[in-house]
Design an enzyme around this catalytic site. Sequence first.
Site, PDB file in Angstrom:
ATOM      1  N   PHE A 182       0.758  -1.151   0.044  1.00 31.55           N
ATOM      2  CA  PHE A 182      -0.065  -0.017   0.041  1.00 31.55           C
ATOM      3  C   PHE A 182       0.842   1.353   0.048  1.00 31.55           C
ATOM      4  O   PHE A 182       0.487   2.118  -0.862  1.00 31.55           O
ATOM      5  CB  PHE A 182      -0.850  -0.046   1.213  1.00 31.55           C
ATOM      6  CG  PHE A 182      -1.861   1.036   1.429  1.00 31.55           C
ATOM      7  CD1 PHE A 182      -2.643   1.345   0.225  1.00 31.55           C
ATOM      8  CD2 PHE A 182      -1.646   1.752   2.666  1.00 31.55           C
ATOM      9  CE1 PHE A 182      -3.648   2.502   0.503  1.00 31.55           C
ATOM     10  CE2 PHE A 182      -2.722   2.779   2.573  1.00 31.55           C
ATOM     11  CZ  PHE A 182      -3.606   3.392   1.877  1.00 31.55           C
ATOM     12  N   VAL A 183       1.781   1.373   0.992  1.00 32.14           N
ATOM     13  CA  VAL A 183       2.635   2.537   1.094  1.00 32.14           C
ATOM     14  C   VAL A 183       3.951   2.367   0.149  1.00 32.14           C
ATOM     15  O   VAL A 183       4.040   3.530  -0.665  1.00 32.14           O
ATOM     16  CB  VAL A 183       3.211   2.792   2.305  1.00 32.14           C
ATOM     17  CG1 VAL A 183       4.194   3.889   2.470  1.00 32.14           C
ATOM     18  CG2 VAL A 183       2.143   2.798   3.446  1.00 32.14           C
ATOM     19  N   VAL A 185       4.090 -10.609  -7.122  1.00 26.69           N
ATOM     20  CA  VAL A 185       3.615  -9.848  -8.213  1.00 26.69           C
ATOM     21  C   VAL A 185       3.532  -8.449  -8.053  1.00 26.69           C
ATOM     22  O   VAL A 185       3.018  -7.956  -7.141  1.00 26.69           O
ATOM     23  CB  VAL A 185       2.274 -10.415  -8.779  1.00 26.69           C
ATOM     24  CG1 VAL A 185       1.868  -9.780 -10.096  1.00 26.69           C
ATOM     25  CG2 VAL A 185       2.503 -12.059  -8.973  1.00 26.69           C
ATOM     26  N   ALA A 221       7.509  -4.891   5.846  1.00 30.03           N
ATOM     27  CA  ALA A 221       7.422  -5.361   7.183  1.00 30.03           C
ATOM     28  C   ALA A 221       6.317  -6.408   7.466  1.00 30.03           C
ATOM     29  O   ALA A 221       5.609  -6.754   6.517  1.00 30.03           O
ATOM     30  CB  ALA A 221       7.125  -3.991   7.908  1.00 30.03           C
ATOM     31  N   ARG A 222       6.759  -7.086   8.506  1.00 30.91           N
ATOM     32  CA  ARG A 222       5.494  -7.965   8.922  1.00 30.91           C
ATOM     33  C   ARG A 222       4.462  -7.353   9.672  1.00 30.91           C
ATOM     34  O   ARG A 222       5.025  -6.822  10.703  1.00 30.91           O
ATOM     35  CB  ARG A 222       6.124  -9.261   9.748  1.00 30.91           C
ATOM     36  CG  ARG A 222       5.061 -10.152  10.015  1.00 30.91           C
ATOM     37  CD  ARG A 222       5.876 -11.322  10.943  1.00 30.91           C
ATOM     38  NE  ARG A 222       5.161 -12.465  10.982  1.00 30.91           N
ATOM     39  CZ  ARG A 222       4.001 -13.080  11.955  1.00 30.91           C
ATOM     40  NH1 ARG A 222       3.872 -12.309  12.894  1.00 30.91           N
ATOM     41  NH2 ARG A 222       3.506 -13.990  12.021  1.00 30.91           N
ATOM     42  N   SER A 238       6.453   2.995  13.118  1.00 31.39           N
ATOM     43  CA  SER A 238       4.860   2.913  13.532  1.00 31.39           C
ATOM     44  C   SER A 238       4.905   4.074  14.724  1.00 31.39           C
ATOM     45  O   SER A 238       5.593   3.803  15.736  1.00 31.39           O
ATOM     46  CB  SER A 238       4.396   1.632  13.767  1.00 31.39           C
ATOM     47  OG  SER A 238       3.142   1.484  14.366  1.00 31.39           O
ATOM     48  N   TYR A 242       4.132  -6.352  17.515  1.00 27.29           N
ATOM     49  CA  TYR A 242       4.468  -5.335  16.318  1.00 27.29           C
ATOM     50  C   TYR A 242       5.125  -4.114  16.836  1.00 27.29           C
ATOM     51  O   TYR A 242       6.367  -3.769  16.244  1.00 27.29           O
ATOM     52  CB  TYR A 242       3.323  -5.190  15.500  1.00 27.29           C
ATOM     53  CG  TYR A 242       3.304  -4.107  14.277  1.00 27.29           C
ATOM     54  CD1 TYR A 242       4.278  -4.459  13.401  1.00 27.29           C
ATOM     55  CD2 TYR A 242       2.906  -2.914  14.399  1.00 27.29           C
ATOM     56  CE1 TYR A 242       4.274  -3.655  12.137  1.00 27.29           C
ATOM     57  CE2 TYR A 242       3.090  -2.126  13.433  1.00 27.29           C
ATOM     58  CZ  TYR A 242       3.926  -2.335  12.273  1.00 27.29           C
ATOM     59  OH  TYR A 242       4.085  -1.570  11.229  1.00 27.29           O
ATOM     60  N   LYS A 289       9.389  -2.962  16.046  1.00 26.36           N
ATOM     61  CA  LYS A 289       9.615  -1.863  15.327  1.00 26.36           C
ATOM     62  C   LYS A 289      10.696  -0.865  16.389  1.00 26.36           C
ATOM     63  O   LYS A 289      11.493  -0.318  15.584  1.00 26.36           O
ATOM     64  CB  LYS A 289       8.247  -0.898  15.040  1.00 26.36           C
ATOM     65  CG  LYS A 289       7.569  -1.567  13.830  1.00 26.36           C
ATOM     66  CD  LYS A 289       7.980  -1.151  12.583  1.00 26.36           C
ATOM     67  CE  LYS A 289       7.394  -1.706  11.279  1.00 26.36           C
ATOM     68  NZ  LYS A 289       8.098  -1.214   9.960  1.00 26.36           N
TER      69      LYS A 289
END
Length: 320
Positions: A14-15, A38, A72-73, A116, A142, A146
């Site tokens: 997305f980013v 892809v 990232a995960r 984040s 998460y 980070k």
Amino acid sequence: MKGPEVLVTGASGFVGEALVFRLLFDKKFTPVAAVRGVTQLLGLCRVVPFDLNDKTALPALNDVQVVIHAAARVHVMKEASTDSLSEFRKVNVEGTARLAQKAADSGVKRFIFISSIKVNGEKTAPRTSFKADDLPAPVDPYGISKQEAEEALREIGQNTGMEIVIIRPPLVYGPGVKANFLSMMNWLCRNVPLPLGAINNQRSLVALENLVDLVVTCIDHPAAANNVFLVSDGEDLSTTLLLRRLAHALGSKSWLLPVPALILTLSAALIGKKAIVQRLCNSLQVDISKTCDVLNWRPPVSVDNALRKTADYYLDKLTK
């Protein structure tokens, strides 16, 4: 004449994808898209395979001057591992450190890390905001991963001289957004009554276009080096107001029932949804004054314009 090469990891996300398209549009830099799967970027720029999980397959960085690390995960809805923190560390900490060390060894000048706001914490008290230089207080795996990635990057930067830039966004929305924001649009377009008409919190969000603009600013801004920046749209909204303005952008009626936040929280606890309701009811505000002052930067897109673009994309996809 070709501009300096900028490698963007997570370029099919997305980013990351939005960053590559912005760089292609500006033509000041030459983007290199590092992707795991892809991508629609094939044929538009150089595309290289990259997987944070793979300890051996790192992209060649000899001609790259800046790395923007957006891969990232992220949050996993159905976590299979019994040790989720360990899984986050393998990707977000160890994978990031491997890439950064390779970048430094290859002569990359600057490494921009999309972190984040969860590094700061999960919520803010009334009339307070997170600041870039606050002591970190992550809560979930998460956010912890980070923070640890940030620490690893600082150490690599100190040891090698590579400039480190850290950007901590809150929730990012924009055309193509998924997860909870997409769910909100689905609810509003279906005229689903929502018990969210009396939420008096304040939350900072950031439009994808504003986040991308800040990241691009940090590519070559001298004052960005070795700094931490928070980012938002510069206008905080309650959950209730966000839903009303999003409904307006969608051309829908918002059916928001005025259920008190306390009743919502207690009811959610009974059905195991307390965490979701807390995110809807708690405040999370960020102070972007340092970002604006140090970089002479302002969010170029207003909240209402960003919501309209997000809604237009969503509605266009519905008709196809």
